[in-house]
Structure formats: C-alpha cells, structure tokens
Design a protein around this motif. Structure first.
Motif, PDB file in Angstrom:
ATOM      1  N   VAL A 109       0.841  -1.197   0.000  1.00 53.50           N
ATOM      2  CA  VAL A 109       0.000   0.000   0.000  1.00 53.50           C
ATOM      3  C   VAL A 109       0.878   1.251   0.000  1.00 53.50           C
ATOM      4  N   ALA A 110       1.913   1.239   0.850  1.00 54.15           N
ATOM      5  CA  ALA A 110       2.833   2.375   0.881  1.00 54.15           C
ATOM      6  C   ALA A 110       3.533   2.552  -0.461  1.00 54.15           C
ATOM      7  N   ALA A 111       3.909   1.421  -1.087  1.00 54.30           N
ATOM      8  CA  ALA A 111       4.538   1.505  -2.404  1.00 54.30           C
ATOM      9  C   ALA A 111       3.576   2.087  -3.431  1.00 54.30           C
ATOM     10  N   GLY A 112       2.301   1.680  -3.356  1.00 54.37           N
ATOM     11  CA  GLY A 112       1.308   2.233  -4.269  1.00 54.37           C
ATOM     12  C   GLY A 112       1.116   3.728  -4.065  1.00 54.37           C
ATOM     13  N   MET A 113       1.127   4.171  -2.811  1.00 49.07           N
ATOM     14  CA  MET A 113       1.018   5.604  -2.541  1.00 49.07           C
ATOM     15  C   MET A 113       2.211   6.364  -3.113  1.00 49.07           C
ATOM     16  N   VAL A 114       3.397   5.767  -2.980  1.00 47.11           N
ATOM     17  CA  VAL A 114       4.591   6.398  -3.537  1.00 47.11           C
ATOM     18  C   VAL A 114       4.485   6.495  -5.057  1.00 47.11           C
ATOM     19  N   LEU A 115       4.059   5.399  -5.700  1.00 49.32           N
ATOM     20  CA  LEU A 115       3.933   5.413  -7.154  1.00 49.32           C
ATOM     21  C   LEU A 115       2.880   6.421  -7.602  1.00 49.32           C
ATOM     22  N   ASP A 116       1.816   6.548  -6.827  1.00 39.68           N
ATOM     23  CA  ASP A 116       0.767   7.513  -7.164  1.00 39.68           C
ATOM     24  C   ASP A 116       1.306   8.940  -7.130  1.00 39.68           C
ATOM     25  N   ILE A 117       2.277   9.186  -6.256  1.00 29.76           N
ATOM     26  CA  ILE A 117       2.859  10.532  -6.147  1.00 29.76           C
ATOM     27  C   ILE A 117       3.921  10.768  -7.218  1.00 29.76           C
ATOM     28  N   VAL A 118       4.846   9.810  -7.366  1.00 28.54           N
ATOM     29  CA  VAL A 118       5.987  10.037  -8.252  1.00 28.54           C
ATOM     30  C   VAL A 118       5.616   9.949  -9.731  1.00 28.54           C
ATOM     31  N   GLN A 119       4.444   9.411 -10.054  1.00 31.45           N
ATOM     32  CA  GLN A 119       4.071   9.337 -11.467  1.00 31.45           C
ATOM     33  C   GLN A 119       3.933  10.729 -12.091  1.00 31.45           C
ATOM     34  N   LEU A 262      10.839   0.777  -4.810  1.00 32.09           N
ATOM     35  CA  LEU A 262      10.198   1.854  -5.553  1.00 32.09           C
ATOM     36  C   LEU A 262      10.730   3.217  -5.126  1.00 32.09           C
ATOM     37  N   ALA A 263      10.962   3.390  -3.821  1.00 33.02           N
ATOM     38  CA  ALA A 263      11.525   4.650  -3.348  1.00 33.02           C
ATOM     39  C   ALA A 263      12.930   4.862  -3.902  1.00 33.02           C
ATOM     40  N   LEU A 264      13.728   3.798  -3.907  1.00 31.87           N
ATOM     41  CA  LEU A 264      15.074   3.905  -4.471  1.00 31.87           C
ATOM     42  C   LEU A 264      15.032   4.224  -5.959  1.00 31.87           C
ATOM     43  N   LEU A 265      14.169   3.526  -6.702  1.00 31.45           N
ATOM     44  CA  LEU A 265      14.069   3.772  -8.139  1.00 31.45           C
ATOM     45  C   LEU A 265      13.645   5.210  -8.422  1.00 31.45           C
ATOM     46  N   SER A 266      12.659   5.692  -7.681  1.00 31.90           N
ATOM     47  CA  SER A 266      12.175   7.056  -7.899  1.00 31.90           C
ATOM     48  C   SER A 266      13.255   8.082  -7.569  1.00 31.90           C
ATOM     49  N   GLY A 267      13.881   7.922  -6.392  1.00 32.42           N
ATOM     50  CA  GLY A 267      14.899   8.884  -5.981  1.00 32.42           C
ATOM     51  C   GLY A 267      16.126   8.867  -6.873  1.00 32.42           C
TER      52      GLY A 267
END
Length: 508
Positions: A109-119, A262-267
């Motif tokens: 769920v936290a990963a999905g929230m991160v993806l929803d933001i970083v998209q 996902l956080a690492l990939l985004s950052g």
C-alpha cells in the motif's frame, strides 16, 4: 558324541559374531573353531561387510536412525511422516501467516502511494520507460529475496544452518549470489525497458537509455543488499522463536521490499535525470561502477559450495521472470500514461504484491515438504503431480492443500483492509464504489486462484525434473503474478470506464 554349540548373533551385537575369530580374518586359525575337548564348534555366520574405517554398512545406517532393537519399525515411520514443522493445523498456518501478510500488504500500500505521487514527477513524465522498470524491479526484488528466503528457510528447517560455520557459509554465499543476479538482471531490465519503449514510439534516446541503465542497476544492487540482510535476520530470529520460516520469511521479504525498491528507483532516477542537464557523465559512471563490482561477487559465490550450482544454473528463471514482468510493466506504462486511468497506479503494487506474497508462501511450503522426503527427482510420499486437479489442489486433506485454502481465504479480508487504508489516506484518483470493489476483488481472487494452482503444478513438476523449486519456481510465480495482476487490473479499469461507472471517478 559331543554336543555341538551354536553361536548365533544377537540383535544387540548388530550382527557381530562373538569372539575374536572374525575381528582379524587373516589371523584366524583352525584351532579357533575347536571346543575345549577338541571337538568342532558349529558357528553360524551372517555375511557382514566393512567399510574403509572398519564399520559395517548396517552400523552406519543405524547411526542415522535408531540403534535400539525396535529401530526397524520406528525408522520406517520416520521416513514416511513429514518433519514436525509441517504438522500444522489450518488455524496455526493462518495465525503465523496473518501478521506478516498484513505487514507485507501495508508495505505494498505504501509503495502504491509512492507510485501515485511520483508518477507526476518530470522523470516519469519525460522518460516514461521508467514505468516499465517498476514491475520488473519490484518483481526482481521478489524473485531474488523470496528465492533467498525460500532457500534459507529450507536450509534452516532441514538443519543446514545450526552451527555458526554453516550459518556464515550460507550468508556469505547467498549475499554474493543475489548481488550478482541483481546487477545482471537489473542491467537486462533496463535494456528491456528501452526496447519496449522504443518499439511502439519509434524514438530512441541514448541519454535516456543510459539513465535507465544506471537507475535500474543501482536500485537493484542497493535494494538486494538491504533486503537480503533483513531476510537473514528474519529467518534466524524465526527459528529461535520456534516459528516456521516458510510462513513468515517470504511475506516479510516483501513487506518493505516494494516500498524500498520503488523509493530507491524514484529517488535515483530523479537525481540522475537532474544530472543530465549539467553532468551527463554521471549516469555512465554510476552504471560502470556497479558493473565493475561483478567479478568480486562472482568469485565469492563461486567459492561457496552452497551457491556455486545456483550461480551457474539459476539464471534462466530470473531472466525469464524479468521479461514476463517487463510485459506487465508495458501494460502499466500504456495504461497509466492515459489520463483516464491514472488511478490505477496506486493499486498495481498492492494487487501484484499480495498475489506474489501468497503464492511465494505456498511454493516455499511445498518445496520444504518435498525436501524433507529426499533430493530433487526423488518420489515423495505422494508421487509428483504433473497435472493436479483443482480439487486436489484446494480440497484434499494434505497439509499443502490446507495451506492453499487458508491463503486463498486471506485475499478478500486482506484487500478490504488495504483498500480502506488507501481510501482513508486519500490515495489514488478513484472513489471506492461497490461496483469498483466487486471488479477489484474479482480480479484479485482470480489472480490468486490461478497462481496457487500453477504453484502446485510447477513445484512438483520441477521436482520431478531434478530442479530445486527453491531456486526456480518463485521467480516464475511472482512474475506471473505481476503480469496477471496488472492485466486483470487494467481490464477492470477499462470495463469500468466502458460501462460508465462515473461515480467511481476512474481517472479523475
């Protein structure tokens, strides 16, 4: 006529003939077989062979079983019944799986929230191929860490990590192995992302290709290092607490895995994208640095007997799984890039993570059960099923069918909790209407149902082909979970849009 004495071996002697006459055959003399009055003594001798150390084969076998007079019956029973870790009721299985399952779910769920933001970040807008990397790298994390968890759980359950020397050997070899696999597969995932992004658009950018390579390799390397250390601690701790590692290791491997990866990939991708403007050399330098470490990890893994075989033979599943996950990433890229379906981003890691976690638990349990019966290729208590029926998978009385039922029953309550969490945190762009929940639950149930059935067939099939399921099954299963979950979720969103479920605000 003098009476003849009979000397027969006793069970307590394990077949040994009394006296020293057989201890040194070269010194046996005819007089040794004469009685005190000169008459012959009848000696009944059973054939006995000695090994190089002078210990008979029968004694060597008895050392692994029982050396008592009742060893014949008890040893037979021990070979037939599974070891104690698998003597579990449905309640105990569910109780042990529930907490790590919920923990893993909240991680997704936290990963999905991160993806929803970083998209909405620039790197995701202008280098859309990064979306293709998301399922590939999240799947890679699942492939490597869950395979590591399954492998170490089996080793712990069969007593291969009981001494500090064995434990250190398993840790160093497996950590080096997953670093090799993470670096290579991360590099291949970036190539797949470039190809899948280039073919539909017909546009190729070298700067973006190097950016994808550096981001993918760095993310895979760092995530595998962190998660591998966490996994080792979880397995050691669970054994000390008397918990079956198969029930908790794989879900906990995914609890922080999706979020961290996902956080690492985004950052990392965001930082490297910013460097493109002024320092274009940073991207190839980062990529070259992690690839240059490959020889070191290869040497460490090659010198360890516990990982040497996997180093040579374990590439096919993770590479094919990466390709399968990349197809799921292509579906995600094409769906999320459409403003009408932007709300799908927050749910994709959740449905894929839950399905992958549950099937990994089942595959790890079946593999451990088979390992307790012998080596890959041996026939367990029940013959390997090449094409099991759904009834035997879900409704039989054996422990693996019982765990399949428990895992399947966790889908609906688990997803309801996760959907409520997403809704309460105002994540995504979708209102949770009844029709949306029905479509979502249908996709989730169908995904897990298919995966559990495939796991039952695949693990037994691989075992019959002399392949260790701990090393080969989970990469395929988690990759299929990504593809099936993403495909069914995308189909649900499209159907909702077509039937005009405007109340759910799909893609608002």
């Amino acid at each position: 006529m003098a009476s003849k004495l009979e000397h027969k071996e006793t069970p307590q002697a394990n077949g040994a003939v009394p006296g020293d006459c057989l201890a040194s055959p070269e010194r046996a003399q005819p007089s040794d077989f004469l009685g005190t009055d000169g008459t012959g003594v009848e000696v009944v001798v059973l054939e006995s062979r000695a090994n190089a150390k002078g210990v008979r084969e029968e004694d060597a076998l008895l050392e692994n079983g029982s050396q008592s007079n009742e060893s014949d019956d008890t040893s037979t029973e021990r070979g037939a019944e599974p070891a104690s870790p698998l003597k579990e009721t449905s309640f105990s299985i569910g109780l042990q799986v529930l907490f790590p399952f919920l923990l893993a779910g909240f991680g997704t769920v936290a990963a999905g929230m991160v993806l929803d933001i970083v998209q909405h970040w620039d790197v995701f807008k202008y280098v859309t191929e990064v979306f293709i990397l998301v399922p590939a790298l999240l799947g890679l994390k699942g492939n490597l860490e869950m395979t590591l968890a399954s492998r170490l759980s089996t080793a712990a359950n069969i007593g291969q990590m009981d001494t500090p020397k064995e434990l250190w050997k398993m840790i160093t070899g497996n950590m080096a192995l997953i670093q090799v696999q993470a670096t290579v597969v991360g590099f291949l995932a970036s190539i797949a992302a470039v190809v899948f992004g280039w073919i539909p658009d017909g546009h190729f950018s070298m700067d973006h290709a190097v950016l994808l390579c550096a981001s993918s390799v760095a993310t895979a390397f760092i995530a595998s290092l962190v998660l591998g250390m966490i996994m080792i601690g979880v397995i050691i701790g669970s054994r000390k607490m008397g918990i079956n590692p198969d029930n908790v290791a794989t879900p906990i491997a995914a609890s922080l895995g999706d979020l961290i990866t996902l956080a690492l990939l985004s950052g990392i991708s965001w930082g490297l994208y910013k460097e493109l403007e002024s320092k274009a050399y940073v991207n190839p330098l980062v990529c070259a640095f992690f690839i240059s470490l490959l020889p070191l990890w290869i040497v460490v893994a090659k010198r360890n007997s516990a990982t040497r075989e996997v180093l040579y033979s374990g590439w096919e599943p993770v590479i094919i799984a990466m390709a399968i996950s990349s197809v799921g990433g292509l579906i995600l890229d094409r769906t999320v890039s459409d403003p009408n379906f932007a709300g799908m981003a927050v749910f994709t890691p959740v449905i894929n993570g839950v399905g992958g976690n549950l099937v990994a638990v089942q595959a790890s349990r079946i593999s451990t059960y088979l390992h307790m019966s012998g080596e890959p290729g041996d026939s367990p208590g029940t013959a390997p099923r090449r094409c099991p029926s759904p009834c035997s998978t879900f409704f039989s009385s054996d422990v693996n069918s019982r765990s399949a039922r428990v895992l399947f029953l966790l889908v609906v309550p688990g997803h309801l909790v996760f959907l409520y969490t997403i809704s309460s945190m105002q994540g995504g762009h979708t209102t949770l209407t009844l029709i949306f929940i029905v479509f979502y639950m249908t996709a989730a149930l169908l995904q897990v149902l298919i995966l559990l059935y495939i796991a039952d067939w695949m693990v037994h099939w691989m075992w019959g082909r002399h392949l260790d399921p701990d090393n080969f099954s989970i990469p395929y299963l988690t990759a299929l979970g990504d593809l099936i979950g993403t495909g069914l979720l995308a189909l649900s969103f499209h159907v909702l849009w077509l039937i005009g479920d405007r109340d759910s605000d799909v893609g608002d």
